[in-house]
Design a protein around this motif. Structure first.
Motif, mmCIF file in Angstrom:
data_model
loop_
_atom_site.group_PDB
_atom_site.id
_atom_site.type_symbol
_atom_site.label_atom_id
_atom_site.label_comp_id
_atom_site.label_asym_id
_atom_site.label_seq_id
_atom_site.Cartn_x
_atom_site.Cartn_y
_atom_site.Cartn_z
ATOM 1 N N TYR A 142 0.820 -1.198 0.000
ATOM 2 C CA TYR A 142 0.000 0.000 0.000
ATOM 3 C C TYR A 142 0.863 1.260 0.000
ATOM 4 C CZ TYR A 142 -3.538 -3.384 1.453
ATOM 5 O OH TYR A 142 -4.371 -4.454 1.531
ATOM 6 N N PHE A 143 1.960 1.209 0.747
ATOM 7 C CA PHE A 143 2.854 2.363 0.813
ATOM 8 C C PHE A 143 3.475 2.645 -0.554
ATOM 9 C CE2 PHE A 143 6.978 4.377 1.668
ATOM 10 C CZ PHE A 143 6.561 5.461 2.419
ATOM 11 N N GLY A 144 3.892 1.584 -1.246
ATOM 12 C CA GLY A 144 4.464 1.769 -2.592
ATOM 13 C C GLY A 144 3.452 2.312 -3.575
ATOM 14 N N LEU A 145 2.226 1.782 -3.543
ATOM 15 C CA LEU A 145 1.173 2.289 -4.432
ATOM 16 C C LEU A 145 0.845 3.747 -4.120
ATOM 17 C CD1 LEU A 145 -1.248 -0.784 -4.486
ATOM 18 C CD2 LEU A 145 0.290 -0.032 -6.309
ATOM 19 N N GLY A 146 0.866 4.075 -2.819
ATOM 20 C CA GLY A 146 0.587 5.458 -2.434
ATOM 21 C C GLY A 146 1.643 6.428 -2.929
ATOM 22 N N LEU A 147 2.912 6.032 -2.813
ATOM 23 C CA LEU A 147 3.990 6.884 -3.311
ATOM 24 C C LEU A 147 3.907 7.076 -4.825
ATOM 25 C CD1 LEU A 147 7.127 5.751 -1.270
ATOM 26 C CD2 LEU A 147 5.796 7.853 -1.012
ATOM 27 N N ILE A 148 3.574 6.015 -5.543
ATOM 28 C CA ILE A 148 3.433 6.132 -6.998
ATOM 29 C C ILE A 148 2.312 7.103 -7.353
ATOM 30 C CG2 ILE A 148 2.787 4.866 -9.086
ATOM 31 C CD1 ILE A 148 4.186 2.418 -7.903
ATOM 32 N N SER A 149 1.198 7.038 -6.594
ATOM 33 C CA SER A 149 0.061 7.920 -6.879
ATOM 34 C C SER A 149 0.372 9.387 -6.620
ATOM 35 C CB SER A 149 -1.144 7.501 -6.039
ATOM 36 O OG SER A 149 -0.927 7.764 -4.660
ATOM 37 N N MET A 150 1.395 9.659 -5.805
ATOM 38 C CA MET A 150 1.768 11.048 -5.528
ATOM 39 C C MET A 150 2.450 11.700 -6.716
ATOM 40 S SD MET A 150 3.186 10.743 -1.611
ATOM 41 C CE MET A 150 3.762 12.437 -1.588
ATOM 42 N N TYR A 151 3.073 10.904 -7.583
ATOM 43 C CA TYR A 151 3.870 11.462 -8.675
ATOM 44 C C TYR A 151 3.313 11.136 -10.062
ATOM 45 C CZ TYR A 151 7.226 11.972 -4.877
ATOM 46 O OH TYR A 151 7.828 12.298 -3.688
ATOM 47 N N LEU A 152 2.511 10.086 -10.160
ATOM 48 C CA LEU A 152 1.991 9.669 -11.456
ATOM 49 C C LEU A 152 0.469 9.605 -11.413
ATOM 50 C CD1 LEU A 152 4.463 6.743 -12.265
ATOM 51 C CD2 LEU A 152 4.598 9.105 -13.072
ATOM 52 N N ASN A 153 -0.174 10.098 -12.465
ATOM 53 C CA ASN A 153 -1.620 9.954 -12.597
ATOM 54 C C ASN A 153 -1.983 9.911 -14.070
ATOM 55 O OD1 ASN A 153 -2.383 12.806 -13.533
ATOM 56 N ND2 ASN A 153 -1.315 13.243 -11.616
ATOM 57 N N GLY A 154 -3.237 9.594 -14.353
ATOM 58 C CA GLY A 154 -3.672 9.414 -15.728
ATOM 59 C C GLY A 154 -3.758 10.691 -16.529
ATOM 60 N N GLY A 155 -3.907 11.836 -15.868
ATOM 61 C CA GLY A 155 -4.035 13.104 -16.580
ATOM 62 C C GLY A 155 -5.482 13.439 -16.882
ATOM 63 N N VAL A 156 -5.671 14.605 -17.468
ATOM 64 C CA VAL A 156 -7.012 15.145 -17.704
ATOM 65 C C VAL A 156 -7.814 14.255 -18.651
ATOM 66 C CG1 VAL A 156 -8.308 17.100 -18.631
ATOM 67 C CG2 VAL A 156 -6.275 17.502 -17.237
ATOM 68 N N ILE A 157 -7.176 13.763 -19.715
ATOM 69 C CA ILE A 157 -7.905 12.958 -20.707
ATOM 70 C C ILE A 157 -8.413 11.663 -20.074
ATOM 71 C CG2 ILE A 157 -7.685 11.699 -22.881
ATOM 72 C CD1 ILE A 157 -5.685 13.791 -23.794
ATOM 73 N N ALA A 158 -7.572 11.010 -19.279
ATOM 74 C CA ALA A 158 -7.996 9.772 -18.617
ATOM 75 C C ALA A 158 -9.133 10.043 -17.638
ATOM 76 C CB ALA A 158 -6.808 9.140 -17.892
ATOM 77 N N TYR A 159 -9.023 11.125 -16.879
ATOM 78 C CA TYR A 159 -10.099 11.474 -15.962
ATOM 79 C C TYR A 159 -11.389 11.786 -16.723
ATOM 80 C CZ TYR A 159 -6.864 11.806 -12.018
ATOM 81 O OH TYR A 159 -5.956 11.523 -11.030
ATOM 82 N N PHE A 160 -11.271 12.490 -17.846
ATOM 83 C CA PHE A 160 -12.451 12.823 -18.642
ATOM 84 C C PHE A 160 -13.147 11.553 -19.137
ATOM 85 C CE2 PHE A 160 -14.518 13.613 -22.690
ATOM 86 C CZ PHE A 160 -15.295 14.717 -22.413
ATOM 87 N N ILE A 161 -12.378 10.607 -19.641
ATOM 88 C CA ILE A 161 -12.960 9.355 -20.132
ATOM 89 C C ILE A 161 -13.613 8.583 -18.986
ATOM 90 C CG2 ILE A 161 -12.412 7.124 -21.179
ATOM 91 C CD1 ILE A 161 -10.172 8.537 -22.721
ATOM 92 N N LEU A 162 -12.937 8.544 -17.838
ATOM 93 C CA LEU A 162 -13.469 7.827 -16.679
ATOM 94 C C LEU A 162 -14.763 8.460 -16.183
ATOM 95 C CD1 LEU A 162 -13.212 5.706 -14.431
ATOM 96 C CD2 LEU A 162 -11.795 7.356 -13.179
ATOM 97 N N PHE A 163 -14.754 9.786 -15.988
ATOM 98 C CA PHE A 163 -15.943 10.468 -15.483
ATOM 99 C C PHE A 163 -17.114 10.338 -16.451
ATOM 100 C CE2 PHE A 163 -12.952 13.559 -13.094
ATOM 101 C CZ PHE A 163 -12.704 12.567 -12.158
ATOM 102 N N ASN A 164 -16.818 10.380 -17.740
ATOM 103 C CA ASN A 164 -17.875 10.224 -18.741
ATOM 104 C C ASN A 164 -18.442 8.807 -18.721
ATOM 105 O OD1 ASN A 164 -19.476 11.278 -20.884
ATOM 106 N ND2 ASN A 164 -18.185 10.206 -22.356
#
Length: 304
Positions: free
Chosen positions: A112-134
């Motif tokens: 969980y700690f490793g996944l949390g650290l990765i989430s602090m620096y990497l994310n899908g970006g606006v396009i990925a969020y837009f597709i997900l929310f849609n």
């Protein structure tokens, strides 16, 4: 020796006071500038320029327009509702997650700690969020402001974790001997003892939610869902357009300017009034939360 030291201390305090006064003026004056010019008439601004100390011609026209505009009131209520919901539920959910993460008997804690650290620096970006929310039906709905923000991120988890580790383990052991489960321990021991850090992070969350306009820009298309920050940004753009049109001076510009119902100065006073309205709740909130804020930001800074 002590006399020299006292002189050095006095000089240091003098320059420190001067520096703090300068910083205070730099910080406070833009707010004061916006306030006084929001009460200045558009005619005075167009004729004499902006006021620096006091309004040159006092007028409530801009505030009357702002407070009677249903779009601004709706944007204000949407922003207020979103800020309250996200601040309250994010504080509860993130602190519960951090409490579970802080327990030594948690299985897979390193994963969980490793996944949390990765989430602090990497994310899908606006396009990925837009597709997900849609895909899940959040796009162009009020809940796109709330549901994605219910978890405060792993950075907040680390701060909560430092606070929870400072609580004596004997309290948890005593509560378990009395028959308390983890939910009871969290709600009756951990949460009350963590009010300073929860309040401090709650302030950061509230400010971020109140000032956010990108969610409206990216994930909504209806004017009925715009936040106050986005509405203020729209007024700023309208003010710039009106100013550019007024400077062009040809017939085409005059014709286009006729479409716009207000002059550049009118737009500017309305823009300043909406900016003051947008900043006022946070300014009023901070003095009441300051004592918790000062304690909360010190969590984890002193070891012992």
């Amino acid at each position: 020796m002590s006399l020299i030291k006292n002189n050095h201390d006095k000089k240091f305090q003098f320059f420190l006071i001067i520096g703090m006064i300068v910083v205070m003026l730099i910080t406070v004056y833009p707010v004061w500038y916006s306030v006084i010019n929001s009460f200045n008439s558009a005619e005075s601004i167009g004729r004499n320029g902006y006021a620096l100390v006091l309004p040159k011609q006092f007028s409530l026209d801009s505030w009357s327009i702002v407070l009677n505009d249903p779009e601004i009131i709706r944007a204000f209520l949407i922003t207020l509702t979103r800020t309250v919901l996200v601040t309250v539920f994010q504080s509860i959910i993130t602190s519960m997650f951090a409490y579970g993460f802080s327990r030594r008997n948690l299985r897979g804690r390193r994963v969980y700690f490793g996944l949390g650290l990765i989430s602090m620096y990497l994310n899908g970006g606006v396009i990925a969020y837009f597709i997900l929310f849609n895909a899940i039906g959040l796009y162009n709905s009020f809940w796109v402001y709330v549901i994605p923000a219910l978890f405060g991120g792993f950075y907040n988890v680390i701060i909560y974790n430092a606070n929870f580790k400072a609580i004596p383990e004997s309290l948890f052991e005593s509560a378990k001997m009395d028959g308390a489960n983890e939910y009871t321990i969290f709600s009756r021991i951990v949460f009350p003892l963590s009010k300073p850090v929860i309040s401090a992070l709650g302030i950061f969350t509230a400010v971020a939610m109140w000032n956010d306009y990108t969610s409206t820009l990216y994930y909504t298309r209806s004017t009925e869902l715009q936040t106050l920050s986005y509405y203020t940004l729209s007024l700023t753009k309208s003010s710039e357009v009106a100013a550019n049109l007024s400077e062009m001076g040809n017939s085409a510009a005059v014709s286009a300017a006729g479409v716009i119902s207000q002059s550049a100065a009118d737009f500017k006073t309305i823009e300043l009034a909406s900016m003051v309205l947008s900043a006022l709740p946070l300014i009023l909130m901070y003095p009441f939360a300051q004592k918790f804020f000062e304690k909360g930001v010190m969590v984890g800074s002193v070891k012992g």
